[in-house]
Scaffold this active site. Structure first.
Site, short mmCIF file in Angstrom:
data_model
loop_
_atom_site.label_atom_id
_atom_site.label_comp_id
_atom_site.label_asym_id
_atom_site.label_seq_id
_atom_site.Cartn_x
_atom_site.Cartn_y
_atom_site.Cartn_z
N THR A 160 45.70 41.81 40.23
CA THR A 160 44.32 41.51 40.72
C THR A 160 42.89 42.06 40.16
OG1 THR A 160 44.54 41.63 43.00
CG2 THR A 160 45.18 39.54 42.95
N LYS A 186 51.46 46.56 41.99
CA LYS A 186 49.05 46.44 41.94
C LYS A 186 48.95 46.63 42.82
CE LYS A 186 47.85 42.16 43.60
NZ LYS A 186 47.43 43.75 45.09
N THR A 197 46.01 43.18 47.85
CA THR A 197 47.15 43.82 48.70
C THR A 197 48.18 44.73 47.51
OG1 THR A 197 47.49 41.62 50.33
CG2 THR A 197 49.39 43.21 49.67
N GLU A 284 40.03 51.40 43.82
CA GLU A 284 39.25 51.00 43.91
C GLU A 284 37.59 51.70 43.03
OE1 GLU A 284 39.80 46.77 45.67
OE2 GLU A 284 38.48 47.34 46.69
N ASN A 407 33.18 46.14 46.70
CA ASN A 407 34.13 45.51 48.15
C ASN A 407 32.06 44.94 48.74
OD1 ASN A 407 36.37 45.93 48.70
ND2 ASN A 407 35.82 47.95 47.87
N SER A 412 25.62 39.54 45.88
CA SER A 412 24.31 39.68 45.25
C SER A 412 23.99 39.68 44.34
CB SER A 412 23.73 40.87 45.50
OG SER A 412 24.50 41.72 45.20
#
Lengths: 412, 412
Positions: A160, A186, A197, A284, A407, A412
């Site tokens: 993902t 993942k 997840t 991330e 996150n 925006s």
């Protein structure tokens, strides 16, 4: 299913060649769960006689698929795994339970097995009912295209927010017969409104009874997946499963402590550790992999808690992002862990450079040397508590503006 | 001592007028602790007969001044407080202890009191010995300039990464005699290589014996300073002290439960809550104040833990920064708290808008309405667990790229 993001600078240089695992086949499909024209289903099938083990999120609010898997695990056998993206089927109440039951029913019919032999994992939006009727027809068609290779396909299909596919493999002998272990994963992290997840599935053609397989997995996870943290947040859907088809022809083993499993145990731990490290390398926004070693604690459990307190500290993680060997923040994170620690016995090192010793700055260390060290991709931080023999290691990544952007900026 | 940063958009519109507290005087000075030509010492003196109470960081690696204060608190009396910036005297080993002893000796000599009546707080670099000889002469000279006003001066003098000075005050009667409470605070957060600690000092001219004063403070802190979190990190130096000079002429009270303290207790709690909220409003990089209300928990303690799990979740905090009413992340944070929770009983509201009910999305809510709500400066998140009567509230702020910049970019 992958998003278009630049590949993490911490990605492994090469993707391992993963050979077939006898008894495992797979295919992907488009079921239109959330979007049309996108691969969103992975079907993995397992030969009759496959045993299964699993560990799941510790969340008190788990997703419907996690509850489904947990409920069926005591049966000990598996014939298929269905993974979908686009919808996590989490926080969907009674509808979520109906949806897992219907998915399993459709899969069981397509494959000619029992519903309780179907395992499920879902990732995607939460709070929206998953319309399982979309699997109708799709799974039956997918079942006609099953093949044992190449493993990169399922590894990519479950991505993902991951920036690279995660695979690991090993070959070892059990009582003279070669068996293969192959795993995919993942990464952890969430991207709204989708919940991304941690999912990992490991397969072997060894023949191991379910209770022994569960014992091996539960032990193997302690120092691999359970020793990795990205941001301290826990998905409602985290799932790690291990399937053993027995198709290698190796003797069937029913005790995790069987001496014939010596090499297998080590190889499995290696595959799990490899996958877990890849998850940390793809945190991330991560620019640095951070390995935190705690020694001299009163116990391994205490060392783990202190290491996790350091690994989850936003101030430690931002300092690493800023390439600052800020040992004051390490002291802070040790102090807040609530575990036995004595300020005046603490030593702290970055790499091989000891910056603090016996509760004070180490007068010998060279600021230029440690600054140069902090430019590395992989940072080792060692904290010696000087109290006992408890030791542990956990892995995390730095906290960058990109993490906040991934996150927080999506609106925006 | 303040850094030049734009004032937080969450700063109170006006600074309260804080009147004198009988028996308290103060002055600031330049001791050249770290830099020349910068105000870095605050001396506060207290009339004879002042009683004292304190609560400190729970860190297992506290700073030398925290250890000094803790050791002297059982004596129950105070004559002065010396606060310095530029050096936190933390993680300085035996030298740190010598430094606190020497500072107290110099202050006691300048003021003609006993060393154990001197209280100390330090903020600034850690791991560097604090050269207390720099106070020699400076404190004696400072003592000649003591004055009871204006309170904005000490409030400004203790600022480090704060973007506005924090003051709060109240006046109440004890047995018909008016007493004043005045408090100042500086915010939590760290900026390398300085450690910016939460410090707060509250003064009153009420006459309350030390054990009763301690009981009032320990109770008052539960729902104020202990209910605020910026990033979940805990300084080695966090200090909150309460001094009662008795100079108002109000009757001396020796029991925290004395009915004559009814209004005082409430006013003190109000001052502490006001200061704590100002700390949250000035969290590093904060653009939004977040109030998290948990109801329906099995106990207040359980509600607190769940509220803190939400308040410290990077994924919840980045979602608020992104003005996203991401209730999936709230579910995640409830689930990971480890406290009793049942997915299918959870309700979640942003402001007055209920977005989730009985374990699923609330079909009645309007996405446009909740998006508009998320643009506010102050966000109320309410989680009802539907299990019991335990309730609690904590405050935090959002997690922005500015937080990462403040804590990670200082080297680049």
């Amino acid at each position: 299913m992958a998003h278009a993001s630049p590949v993490s600078p911490l990605a492994p240089k090469t993707t391992p060649e993963v050979g077939p695992v006898a008894g495992v086949r797979f295919a992907t499909a488009e079921a239109g769960i959330r979007y049309k024209g996108r691969t969103d289903v992975l079907l993995l099938t397992l030969d009759a006689g496959t045993s299964v083990a699993g560990v799941f999120t510790r969340s008190k609010c788990p997703s419907a698929p996690v509850e489904w898997c947990r409920a069926n695990l005591p049966n000990g056998t598996a014939r298929a795994l269905v993974v979908n993206s686009g919808n996590a089927n989490a926080f969907t109440g009674a509808k979520g339970r109906e949806s897992t039951a219907l998915t399993a029913k459709i899969a069981a019919k397509a494959l000619g097995c029992r519903e309780e032999e179907i395992y499920l994992a879902s990732t995607g939006v939460i709070g929206e009912p998953l319309d399982a009727t979309k699997f109708e027809g799709v799974l039956a068609e997918t079942a006609t295209r099953l093949a044992p290779l190449p493993w990169i396909e399922p590894a990519k299909a479950i991505m993902t927010t991951d920036t690279f596919p995660k695979l690991a493999t090993a070959k070892v002998k059990i009582d003279g017969v070669e068996v293969t272990i192959a795993g995919i994963a993942k990464g952890a992290g969430m991207i709204a409104p989708d919940m991304a997840t941690m999912l990992s599935f490991v397969f072997t053609d060894a023949a191991i009874e379910a209770p022994a397989l569960q014992a091996l997995l539960s032990k193997g996870v302690t120092d691999s997946f359970n020793a990795v943290t990205i941001d301290g947040d826990t998905s409602t859907s985290d799932t790690l499963m291990l399937f053993a088809t027995g198709a290698s022809g190796a003797p069937r083993i029913d005790d995790a402590k069987d001496p014939r499993l010596g090499r297998f145990r080590k190889a499995l731990t290696g595959v799990l550790a490899d996958l877990a490290e890849q998850v940390a390398r793809d945190g991330e926004g991560a620019r640095k992999l951070v390995k935190i070693h705690v020694t001299g604690a009163t116990s391994k459990r205490s060392a783990r808690r202190i290491a996790m307190s350091i690994a989850n500290s936003p101030l430690v993680k931002t300092a690493v992002a800023g390439e600052d060997a800020n040992w004051g923040r390490i002291v802070m994170a040790v102090g807040k862990a609530g575990e036995p620690a004595e300020r005046d016995r603490l030593s702290i090192s970055f790499g091989a450079i000891r910056v603090a010793h016996e509760g004070a700055r180490d007068p010998a260390y060279d600021e230029g040397e440690v600054s140069a060290y902090m430019k590395n991709d992989v940072i080792d931080i060692t904290v010696d508590l000087g109290l006992g023999r408890g030791a542990d290691r956990v892995m995390t990544c730095d906290l960058t503006k990109e993490y906040v952007a991934i996150n927080g900026d999506y609106r925006s």
